[in-house]
Scaffold this motif. Sequence first.
Motif, short mmCIF file in Angstrom:
data_model
loop_
_atom_site.label_atom_id
_atom_site.label_comp_id
_atom_site.label_asym_id
_atom_site.label_seq_id
_atom_site.Cartn_x
_atom_site.Cartn_y
_atom_site.Cartn_z
N TYR A 153 16.02 4.51 -14.23
CA TYR A 153 17.12 3.96 -13.45
C TYR A 153 17.05 4.52 -12.05
CZ TYR A 153 18.91 8.63 -14.43
OH TYR A 153 19.03 10.00 -14.53
N GLN A 154 17.86 3.94 -11.16
CA GLN A 154 17.92 4.46 -9.80
C GLN A 154 19.23 5.20 -9.62
OE1 GLN A 154 17.66 1.60 -6.52
NE2 GLN A 154 16.25 3.06 -5.59
N ALA A 155 19.13 6.45 -9.18
CA ALA A 155 20.34 7.24 -8.91
C ALA A 155 20.98 6.72 -7.62
CB ALA A 155 19.97 8.71 -8.76
N PRO A 156 22.26 7.03 -7.39
CA PRO A 156 22.93 6.50 -6.19
C PRO A 156 22.27 6.90 -4.88
CG PRO A 156 24.47 7.68 -7.59
CD PRO A 156 23.14 7.79 -8.24
N ASP A 157 21.51 8.03 -4.88
CA ASP A 157 20.87 8.44 -3.64
C ASP A 157 19.46 7.86 -3.49
OD1 ASP A 157 20.43 11.84 -4.96
OD2 ASP A 157 19.66 9.90 -5.61
N GLY A 158 19.10 6.91 -4.33
CA GLY A 158 17.85 6.19 -4.17
C GLY A 158 16.69 6.68 -5.01
N VAL A 159 16.79 7.87 -5.59
CA VAL A 159 15.68 8.39 -6.38
C VAL A 159 15.67 7.71 -7.75
CG1 VAL A 159 14.67 10.44 -7.43
CG2 VAL A 159 15.79 10.61 -5.20
N VAL A 160 14.46 7.32 -8.18
CA VAL A 160 14.32 6.66 -9.48
C VAL A 160 13.97 7.72 -10.51
CG1 VAL A 160 12.99 4.96 -10.78
CG2 VAL A 160 13.62 4.50 -8.40
N LEU A 161 14.77 7.81 -11.55
CA LEU A 161 14.59 8.87 -12.55
C LEU A 161 14.30 8.29 -13.92
CD1 LEU A 161 17.67 10.98 -11.43
CD2 LEU A 161 15.29 11.58 -11.07
N VAL A 162 13.78 9.14 -14.82
CA VAL A 162 13.50 8.72 -16.20
C VAL A 162 14.30 9.60 -17.14
CG1 VAL A 162 11.74 8.48 -17.97
CG2 VAL A 162 11.16 8.00 -15.60
N ASP A 163 15.01 8.99 -18.07
CA ASP A 163 15.77 9.73 -19.07
C ASP A 163 14.85 10.02 -20.25
OD1 ASP A 163 17.50 10.69 -20.99
OD2 ASP A 163 18.98 9.09 -20.76
N ARG A 164 14.40 11.25 -20.38
CA ARG A 164 13.41 11.57 -21.42
C ARG A 164 13.97 11.40 -22.82
NH1 ARG A 164 10.48 16.92 -18.95
NH2 ARG A 164 9.09 15.83 -17.52
N THR A 165 15.29 11.48 -22.97
CA THR A 165 15.86 11.33 -24.32
C THR A 165 15.97 9.88 -24.74
OG1 THR A 165 18.15 11.15 -23.57
CG2 THR A 165 17.29 13.37 -23.94
#
Lengths: 262, 420, 158
Positions: A153-165
């Motif tokens: 997903y994309q966090a509000p500050d623009g960084v795209v993250l992955v939820d490992r769980t």
Amino acid sequence: MITRRNLLEIALKGTAGLALSAAAFELADPKKLFADIMSDKAKVRWVFLVDTYKCVGCGFCVKACKTENEIPYDANVTRTWVERYVQTKDGKVFADTPKGGRDGFITEKIALGSGQFKDIKKEDITKAFFVPKLCNQCENPSCVQVCPVGATYQAPDGVVLVDRTWCIGCGYCIMACPYGVRFFHPKYHTAEKCNFCYHRINKGMKTACVGACPFGARMIGNLKNPDDPVTKVIMNERVSVLKEEFGTKPQVYYIGLDKEVK
Amino acid sequence: MVHGEIWTLKELFTYPNEYIYWSLQIVMYPFMTGLVAGAFVLSSLYHVFGIKELKEIARFALVFSFALLFAAPMPIVLHLQFPLRGTMIFMTPHFTSAIAAFGIVFSAYGAIVASELWFLYRRHFVEVAQPLKDKQDKSLLEWLKFIVFCSLTLGVYDISEESLKRDEKAIKILAGIGIPVACFLHGYAGFIFGSVKANALWMTPLMPVIFIMSAIVSGIALCMITYIGVMEANKFSAARQATNTYSRTGFRSKEEIGGAEIHVIRMTSKYLVFFLISAISLELLDLIFRGYTAVKSWDVLRSVIYGRDFVSIFILQYAIGNLVPFILFLIPGLTIRRAVIGCLLVLFGVFMMRYNVVIGGQAFSLTFAGYMHYLIPVIPHNWETFKEGVVGALGIFIMPFVLFWIFMKIFPVFEIKESH
Amino acid sequence: MKNHVFRPLIVVIGLVMIVLFIRLFVVPKDFGVGERGYMYGWHRKSSEDDWKAFKVKYQFSPDYCKDCHSANYDTIMKSPHAVIKCENCHGPALDHPSDPLKLSVDKSREQCLRCHFPLPYPTSGRSAIRGVDPEKHNPGVECVMCHNPHKPGLGGMK
């Protein structure tokens, strides 16, 4: 003939079913959806700047990234890497990225894969340079679009993250990234990629690669702050991005990006 | 070794993280779902359009489609790094992803096939369950049979003419709805690839349509082969038991078991040829367009299509898998033997098409200046090379046949009595 | 009697209800549409915090080392190696000085060759760095046997 009782039954079942489905999938609030998209309340939009004139191919950034982000050192995957391009007099371009540049570039020979190398004479070189690459944290990330379960997903500050769980390991996001920045983590087996050292930038530190670079080839900044040095360069100097034609709106800007860069 | 590294041979300039992540199981997935959709369309050709010659194979195709339905998600289960988390597709679906939407479409399709089967076999369930219900002492086997068939009736024991007529209407409607859903199903599989703008080979709006056409081709071919196989096996075993008064399918005379009916085969093969022509035309159209427009990716794609993968694409897929069966089916006076060979080649051709799309799309690097060679894991030496290699793929291919054999005990495919 | 035709539909609806019921327990309460909308923001909100809590390994700040190691710090700051961060050669600080007590140092030839293998690349900053041919210049010997990394000039030779 429909009796009153029948009608009541149907109405009850109908509303219960619809309400449950709508609530369950949480897609029934268009006002909320629209409001979030339209008002970009975030005060920070992370943006990266790479100066390819300054990069010398030492590879300290790759080594630091691997250590900082716990990517097994010997694994042939990396969140960031450095590419080398050498153009010769006959117009041919040779490029390589031995282990992503993790150990620097300590040979003139271009790695061709399968243990083969290309010798290039110094006199034949017309131009040559290094290009560091990392996740572009795109404004329209195609990798996020294709995740079937909402694990990336994309966090509000623009960084795209992955939820490992939550990642199921289908690999669709890896196939959908035009820049090849994603891979499967060798230990966690979930999708993995550069996340601008999210744990560092949220503490006021710079990313590991920016911190490690001795030559200032890498910089990170906040696009929403007009006084940020990175923002000033992007707004006032000639910069370019990678593979603009895909419409992903990448947020890693390059100074001195040659047309031969793949 | 990272995932994908063991079966990837990288050449020239590739990005460090590039490996062949979508391997043999991802080839099997559209192949199996294609068989599902194709078998269903074949069955619907009778139920919706009333093509009488297809009646025998229609029932067969529907049950086989149901058996294939359970085998179809298996490639995904084996491919996922976290198979159990795969159910999250139903828990938190992200519908902007073709895979999430596919999960819902597939489930809906499963519901349609299951419902249609229920209507088709409802009378049989009641006829088995009713006497067992009345029977006082049941043996263990009879108890099991009772439980299974009783629950399958869904509590409806009415098999009057009127209710059977309503069944027929329901089947027709379901088959009618089912055709676009089956197209949707395989269109979606094609969409999974066709919408990936990052991949120069996959990105084309024609991908969903090509997938649908070749899916129907493969489904028809598989049904024909299995139908011929089962009919011939029945004939063979009936001939051997000619003196017995009881065989598993009830007493039949040798005349009644004629083996595979040639007029059924000939009719079905006409539809197969029609869809084969559509599939080939679309694929050639795509290739011609790419060569004509020659966008940035064309140089590397040309070297892959006409160079490295030439044998795989033009010899194996187009020549052996499409052209030869095309000729075989067009020669007048189709025999059972020629139909079987043609169908086997067609199935091979459709499999090669999936292979050339999935693996071919990963044969070149995103840099357009490097290549990746796929080394198929044949003999497994660890869990990964087992589940994502030839052994795993073969296991999945055999699975529907095993399931079909089990299902035939509940949904008998060869009834002499005219039920519908 | 009600039309039996709808029986399968009821079964299907029943299954859907079961899935939705299971969903209430399986899906985390903070899973939803984020600030970026459904297309780009469909996620579990607490995942952002998971990443923020990730352990920091490197400091990459001169202030972290200079108070205790002022001698080496002052020396290197007067040399061309001032641009190199301490942790580039000494590894991540982690919780040093509590844990680890001592940091190692990469003294291998490869470490120095990262910059000092000569690559004559026009248009790249690399060509401005002086280098040596490792096969001819004392092959097999660690560079630091003769050169002081904190004072790399000829004045710092051992």
